[in-house]
Design an enzyme around this catalytic site. Sequence first.
Site, PDB file in Angstrom:
ATOM      1  N   SER A   7       3.662   9.099 -11.911  1.00 19.24           N
ATOM      2  CA  SER A   7       3.239   8.013 -11.015  1.00 19.24           C
ATOM      3  C   SER A   7       3.134   6.766 -12.291  1.00 19.24           C
ATOM      4  O   SER A   7       1.847   6.855 -12.672  1.00 19.24           O
ATOM      5  CB  SER A   7       2.495   7.379  -9.583  1.00 19.24           C
ATOM      6  OG  SER A   7       2.296   6.422  -9.073  1.00 19.24           O
ATOM      7  N   MET A  36       4.350  -2.378  -3.504  1.00 24.19           N
ATOM      8  CA  MET A  36       2.565  -2.902  -2.695  1.00 24.19           C
ATOM      9  C   MET A  36       3.015  -4.510  -2.154  1.00 24.19           C
ATOM     10  O   MET A  36       2.982  -4.982  -3.704  1.00 24.19           O
ATOM     11  CB  MET A  36       1.537  -2.239  -3.330  1.00 24.19           C
ATOM     12  CG  MET A  36       1.722  -1.069  -3.818  1.00 24.19           C
ATOM     13  SD  MET A  36      -0.219  -0.827  -4.264  1.00 24.19           S
ATOM     14  CE  MET A  36      -0.175   1.085  -4.697  1.00 24.19           C
ATOM     15  N   HIS A  65       9.365   3.503  -4.274  1.00 20.55           N
ATOM     16  CA  HIS A  65       8.409   4.025  -3.137  1.00 20.55           C
ATOM     17  C   HIS A  65       8.355   2.432  -2.857  1.00 20.55           C
ATOM     18  O   HIS A  65       7.142   2.432  -3.108  1.00 20.55           O
ATOM     19  CB  HIS A  65       7.477   4.581  -3.120  1.00 20.55           C
ATOM     20  CG  HIS A  65       6.585   4.752  -2.155  1.00 20.55           C
ATOM     21  ND1 HIS A  65       5.323   5.824  -2.055  1.00 20.55           N
ATOM     22  CD2 HIS A  65       6.661   5.157  -1.114  1.00 20.55           C
ATOM     23  CE1 HIS A  65       4.433   5.510  -1.160  1.00 20.55           C
ATOM     24  NE2 HIS A  65       5.849   5.299  -0.062  1.00 20.55           N
ATOM     25  N   MET A  67       5.977   0.158  -0.518  1.00 21.18           N
ATOM     26  CA  MET A  67       5.186   0.339   0.658  1.00 21.18           C
ATOM     27  C   MET A  67       5.406  -1.564   1.190  1.00 21.18           C
ATOM     28  O   MET A  67       3.947  -1.887   0.201  1.00 21.18           O
ATOM     29  CB  MET A  67       3.832   0.613   0.311  1.00 21.18           C
ATOM     30  CG  MET A  67       4.041   2.561  -0.031  1.00 21.18           C
ATOM     31  SD  MET A  67       2.076   3.006  -1.288  1.00 21.18           S
ATOM     32  CE  MET A  67       3.213   3.122  -3.293  1.00 21.18           C
ATOM     33  N   MET A 136       2.636  11.870   2.241  1.00 16.60           N
ATOM     34  CA  MET A 136       1.117  10.874   1.097  1.00 16.60           C
ATOM     35  C   MET A 136      -0.204  11.591   1.922  1.00 16.60           C
ATOM     36  O   MET A 136      -0.429  11.845   3.027  1.00 16.60           O
ATOM     37  CB  MET A 136       1.505   9.793   2.036  1.00 16.60           C
ATOM     38  CG  MET A 136       2.350   8.648   1.768  1.00 16.60           C
ATOM     39  SD  MET A 136       2.827   8.240  -0.371  1.00 16.60           S
ATOM     40  CE  MET A 136       0.718   7.577  -0.219  1.00 16.60           C
ATOM     41  N   GLY A 141      -1.788   2.895  -0.928  1.00 16.11           N
ATOM     42  CA  GLY A 141      -2.245   1.641  -1.280  1.00 16.11           C
ATOM     43  C   GLY A 141      -3.201   1.524  -2.992  1.00 16.11           C
ATOM     44  O   GLY A 141      -2.841   0.559  -3.080  1.00 16.11           O
ATOM     45  N   PHE A 142      -3.795   2.444  -3.277  1.00 18.14           N
ATOM     46  CA  PHE A 142      -4.719   2.829  -4.499  1.00 18.14           C
ATOM     47  C   PHE A 142      -4.473   3.831  -5.379  1.00 18.14           C
ATOM     48  O   PHE A 142      -4.071   5.121  -4.417  1.00 18.14           O
ATOM     49  CB  PHE A 142      -5.725   2.312  -4.256  1.00 18.14           C
ATOM     50  CG  PHE A 142      -6.079   1.731  -4.263  1.00 18.14           C
ATOM     51  CD1 PHE A 142      -6.635  -0.214  -4.647  1.00 18.14           C
ATOM     52  CD2 PHE A 142      -5.853   0.706  -2.412  1.00 18.14           C
ATOM     53  CE1 PHE A 142      -6.609  -0.986  -3.902  1.00 18.14           C
ATOM     54  CE2 PHE A 142      -6.466   0.120  -1.638  1.00 18.14           C
ATOM     55  CZ  PHE A 142      -7.155  -1.336  -2.327  1.00 18.14           C
ATOM     56  N   GLY A 143      -4.496   4.314  -6.248  1.00 17.14           N
ATOM     57  CA  GLY A 143      -4.793   5.005  -7.763  1.00 17.14           C
ATOM     58  C   GLY A 143      -6.119   6.027  -6.916  1.00 17.14           C
ATOM     59  O   GLY A 143      -6.514   5.616  -7.232  1.00 17.14           O
ATOM     60  N   GLY A 144      -6.123   7.171  -7.605  1.00 19.43           N
ATOM     61  CA  GLY A 144      -7.142   7.837  -7.701  1.00 19.43           C
ATOM     62  C   GLY A 144      -7.826   8.389  -6.501  1.00 19.43           C
ATOM     63  O   GLY A 144      -8.774   9.103  -6.977  1.00 19.43           O
ATOM     64  N   ASP A 174       2.728  13.203  -2.635  1.00 22.48           N
ATOM     65  CA  ASP A 174       2.145  12.189  -3.274  1.00 22.48           C
ATOM     66  C   ASP A 174       0.688  11.912  -3.032  1.00 22.48           C
ATOM     67  O   ASP A 174       0.344  10.761  -2.139  1.00 22.48           O
ATOM     68  CB  ASP A 174       2.943  10.679  -2.827  1.00 22.48           C
ATOM     69  CG  ASP A 174       2.538   9.438  -3.856  1.00 22.48           C
ATOM     70  OD1 ASP A 174       2.063   9.780  -4.655  1.00 22.48           O
ATOM     71  OD2 ASP A 174       2.938   8.181  -3.815  1.00 22.48           O
ATOM     72  N   GLY A 175      -0.034  11.586  -4.728  1.00 19.90           N
ATOM     73  CA  GLY A 175      -1.743  11.252  -3.852  1.00 19.90           C
ATOM     74  C   GLY A 175      -2.407  12.294  -3.429  1.00 19.90           C
ATOM     75  O   GLY A 175      -2.647  13.450  -3.418  1.00 19.90           O
ATOM     76  N   GLY A 176      -3.885  12.015  -4.853  1.00 19.86           N
ATOM     77  CA  GLY A 176      -4.866  12.816  -5.215  1.00 19.86           C
ATOM     78  C   GLY A 176      -3.760  14.794  -6.313  1.00 19.86           C
ATOM     79  O   GLY A 176      -4.414  15.797  -5.104  1.00 19.86           O
TER      80      GLY A 176
END
Length: 215
Positions: A7, A36, A65, A67, A136, A141-144, A174-176
């Site tokens: 990403s 986004m 993606h 969003m 998800m 909305g936010f990375g990390g 997707d995510g973490g």
Amino acid sequence: MARISPSILSSDFGNLREQIRLIDRAGADGVHIDVMDGHFVPNLTFGPVIVASIRSATRLPFETHLMVESPEKMIRDFAMSGSDLLIVHPEARHDMHSTLELIESLGKKAGVAVNPETPLSAVVPFLEQSEMLLVMTVHPGFGGQKFIRDVLGKMREARNIITENGLHTRISVDGGVTLETGRISVEAGADELVAGTSIFGSRDIGLAISNFKSI
């Protein structure tokens, strides 16, 4: 072996084209682009102009993606900018079936994404039309963010549905995503891992991608 789609939300924007070339040379399978709009999620990121400006940096497929609150209004522009796969959410304000048909009419592949709190039933009717189911594992909305392990059950359920119905939809997470959470996601049925911070935050991006692809 899992597919890996880094990403670029976590990349160095000042050297974006070179960062994309780097993940290409390292063996990435795609480029994940998080769009986004500041409404569907509070953050604001890439537009079609940015996507078009980086398209010539690689031949890797662009997974865009969306969003966004009204994805059907943006589909055509992102398709024209060079996106290969356009992923939309059932939680947004649009008619999913019509939006997926629009994507297909433009000669692009379609995908559906589902947020952690949204039941899988919200996207099951659209899996036959979808190249990808993006699960998800953080709130978009936010990375990390930290991986939400409760979503692993949703991946297993999705894998069972796809297998039982003879569908070709691949499951992406997707995510973490780290090596640890990527491994347990693959064990739960994922085919592809979307990782941002774990790749672009690494001292050796090439090694990070190689480690993910060994899962």
